[in-house]
Design a protein around this motif. Sequence first.
Motif, mmCIF file in Angstrom:
data_model
loop_
_atom_site.group_PDB
_atom_site.id
_atom_site.type_symbol
_atom_site.label_atom_id
_atom_site.label_comp_id
_atom_site.label_asym_id
_atom_site.label_seq_id
_atom_site.Cartn_x
_atom_site.Cartn_y
_atom_site.Cartn_z
ATOM 1 N N LYS A 31 0.856 -1.187 0.000
ATOM 2 C CA LYS A 31 0.000 0.000 0.000
ATOM 3 C C LYS A 31 0.894 1.239 0.000
ATOM 4 O O LYS A 31 1.951 1.249 0.633
ATOM 5 N N PRO A 32 0.501 2.290 -0.704
ATOM 6 C CA PRO A 32 1.393 3.449 -0.860
ATOM 7 C C PRO A 32 1.505 4.349 0.364
ATOM 8 O O PRO A 32 2.422 5.170 0.443
ATOM 9 N N GLY A 33 0.604 4.222 1.326
ATOM 10 C CA GLY A 33 0.615 5.118 2.469
ATOM 11 C C GLY A 33 1.899 5.045 3.268
ATOM 12 O O GLY A 33 2.541 3.989 3.381
ATOM 13 N N ALA A 34 2.289 6.180 3.854
ATOM 14 C CA ALA A 34 3.555 6.274 4.584
ATOM 15 C C ALA A 34 3.535 5.406 5.843
ATOM 16 O O ALA A 34 2.500 5.195 6.468
ATOM 17 N N LEU A 35 4.715 4.950 6.217
ATOM 18 C CA LEU A 35 4.923 4.152 7.422
ATOM 19 C C LEU A 35 5.893 4.861 8.354
ATOM 20 O O LEU A 35 6.873 5.462 7.898
ATOM 21 N N THR A 36 5.637 4.766 9.660
ATOM 22 C CA THR A 36 6.619 5.170 10.664
ATOM 23 C C THR A 36 7.194 3.910 11.283
ATOM 24 O O THR A 36 6.450 3.075 11.794
ATOM 25 N N LEU A 37 8.513 3.769 11.241
ATOM 26 C CA LEU A 37 9.199 2.603 11.787
ATOM 27 C C LEU A 37 9.937 3.036 13.044
ATOM 28 O O LEU A 37 10.726 3.990 13.016
ATOM 29 N N ILE A 38 9.689 2.336 14.141
ATOM 30 C CA ILE A 38 10.275 2.692 15.435
ATOM 31 C C ILE A 38 11.024 1.476 15.968
ATOM 32 O O ILE A 38 10.436 0.408 16.153
ATOM 33 N N TYR A 141 11.038 1.657 26.884
ATOM 34 C CA TYR A 141 9.604 1.490 27.120
ATOM 35 C C TYR A 141 8.882 2.828 27.216
ATOM 36 O O TYR A 141 7.738 2.972 26.785
ATOM 37 N N GLU A 142 9.577 3.819 27.753
ATOM 38 C CA GLU A 142 9.029 5.182 27.771
ATOM 39 C C GLU A 142 8.877 5.695 26.352
ATOM 40 O O GLU A 142 7.842 6.275 25.988
ATOM 41 N N LEU A 143 9.922 5.503 25.529
ATOM 42 C CA LEU A 143 9.868 5.972 24.146
ATOM 43 C C LEU A 143 8.786 5.255 23.357
ATOM 44 O O LEU A 143 8.053 5.868 22.571
ATOM 45 N N TRP A 144 8.671 3.946 23.553
ATOM 46 C CA TRP A 144 7.660 3.155 22.846
ATOM 47 C C TRP A 144 6.277 3.803 22.977
ATOM 48 O O TRP A 144 5.589 4.030 21.980
ATOM 49 N N LEU A 145 5.900 4.111 24.202
ATOM 50 C CA LEU A 145 4.583 4.701 24.420
ATOM 51 C C LEU A 145 4.511 6.160 23.971
ATOM 52 O O LEU A 145 3.489 6.609 23.444
ATOM 53 N N ALA A 146 5.611 6.888 24.159
ATOM 54 C CA ALA A 146 5.606 8.310 23.823
ATOM 55 C C ALA A 146 5.430 8.547 22.328
ATOM 56 O O ALA A 146 4.883 9.575 21.908
ATOM 57 N N MET A 147 5.876 7.621 21.505
ATOM 58 C CA MET A 147 5.836 7.788 20.058
ATOM 59 C C MET A 147 4.505 7.347 19.444
ATOM 60 O O MET A 147 4.322 7.439 18.227
ATOM 61 N N LEU A 148 3.575 6.861 20.288
ATOM 62 C CA LEU A 148 2.302 6.356 19.769
ATOM 63 C C LEU A 148 1.155 7.295 20.119
ATOM 64 O O LEU A 148 1.120 7.848 21.217
ATOM 65 N N PRO A 149 0.198 7.446 19.200
ATOM 66 C CA PRO A 149 0.254 6.962 17.822
ATOM 67 C C PRO A 149 1.224 7.811 17.001
ATOM 68 O O PRO A 149 1.423 8.987 17.312
ATOM 69 N N PRO A 150 1.839 7.233 15.982
ATOM 70 C CA PRO A 150 2.798 8.009 15.181
ATOM 71 C C PRO A 150 2.087 9.015 14.290
ATOM 72 O O PRO A 150 0.859 9.023 14.168
ATOM 73 N N ARG A 151 2.896 9.848 13.639
ATOM 74 C CA ARG A 151 2.316 10.890 12.781
ATOM 75 C C ARG A 151 1.651 10.295 11.540
ATOM 76 O O ARG A 151 0.714 10.879 11.000
ATOM 77 N N THR A 152 2.148 9.157 11.081
ATOM 78 C CA THR A 152 1.544 8.498 9.929
ATOM 79 C C THR A 152 0.459 7.539 10.415
ATOM 80 O O THR A 152 0.481 7.068 11.551
#
Length: 276
Positions: A31-38, A141-152
Amino acid sequence: MNYRHSFHAGNSADVVKHSLLIALMRALQQKPGALTLIDTHAGCGLYDLGGDEAQRTGESAQGVLRAFADQNPLLDAYRAAVQAVNVGTGPQLYPGSPRFLAQLLRPQDLLILNEKHPEDAYTLRGVMRATSAAVHERDAYELWLAMLPPRTARGVVVVDPPYEQLDERDRITATLAAAHRKWAHGVTVIWYPLKDRATHSRWKAQVRKLGIPKVLGVEHWLYDEDRPGIYNGAGLFIVNPPYAFTQALPPLLDALRAVLAPEGHRGELTTEWLSA
């Protein structure tokens, strides 16, 4: 179990993990939609297979070197990704997950990396300097939650800890539950080493109790019987795997099992849906 990336670079677990990451990304990118990879535990990003730490274990001989000696075309994408960071015919360097993911980025995709260990984070920034990746130095684990939901709208979180702490599995389970509440449709990949079946069965039961509708467990047991007290293999929990990925998985897993089976063992590489 302490599982620092640098000691185990290019081993059988890396071959399975990175082969599946490539297949997963290709399925999502249909699918062409952008992905955020963490990547929450990114490590150094690139490893010298001739270095002291890798040589101390010698595990690449039973992993990436076997994959390079094999001719199965299902492993072509994996071999090409490793070869991309090397000069010559054989792998001297091994890319960590950040470098695999960076190779798979499309212009619209984003890559966010995190590594808590200061020395490894410094090395990671150098290794990723020519890419568009953002590098953080935070609690995973702090970063995992802080980055959700991503911008994409879509994305993947890769959780690949060294399992240095006795409560690592408990922290993963708790964070996964919180992450699912924030981003129920997101894809999450959790890597783990396998030491004994009883311990792993208890963890699988805890994951089932979270009630997440789609969790696929992939287990790679190297030996035909358990060998108590040693590393017996590795696996992945994959939350919300796309249909195209799961449909293409059986032949890839069979190819990986055949390539990586220790001498005298058939090994197991199996999948299981963890439904509540």
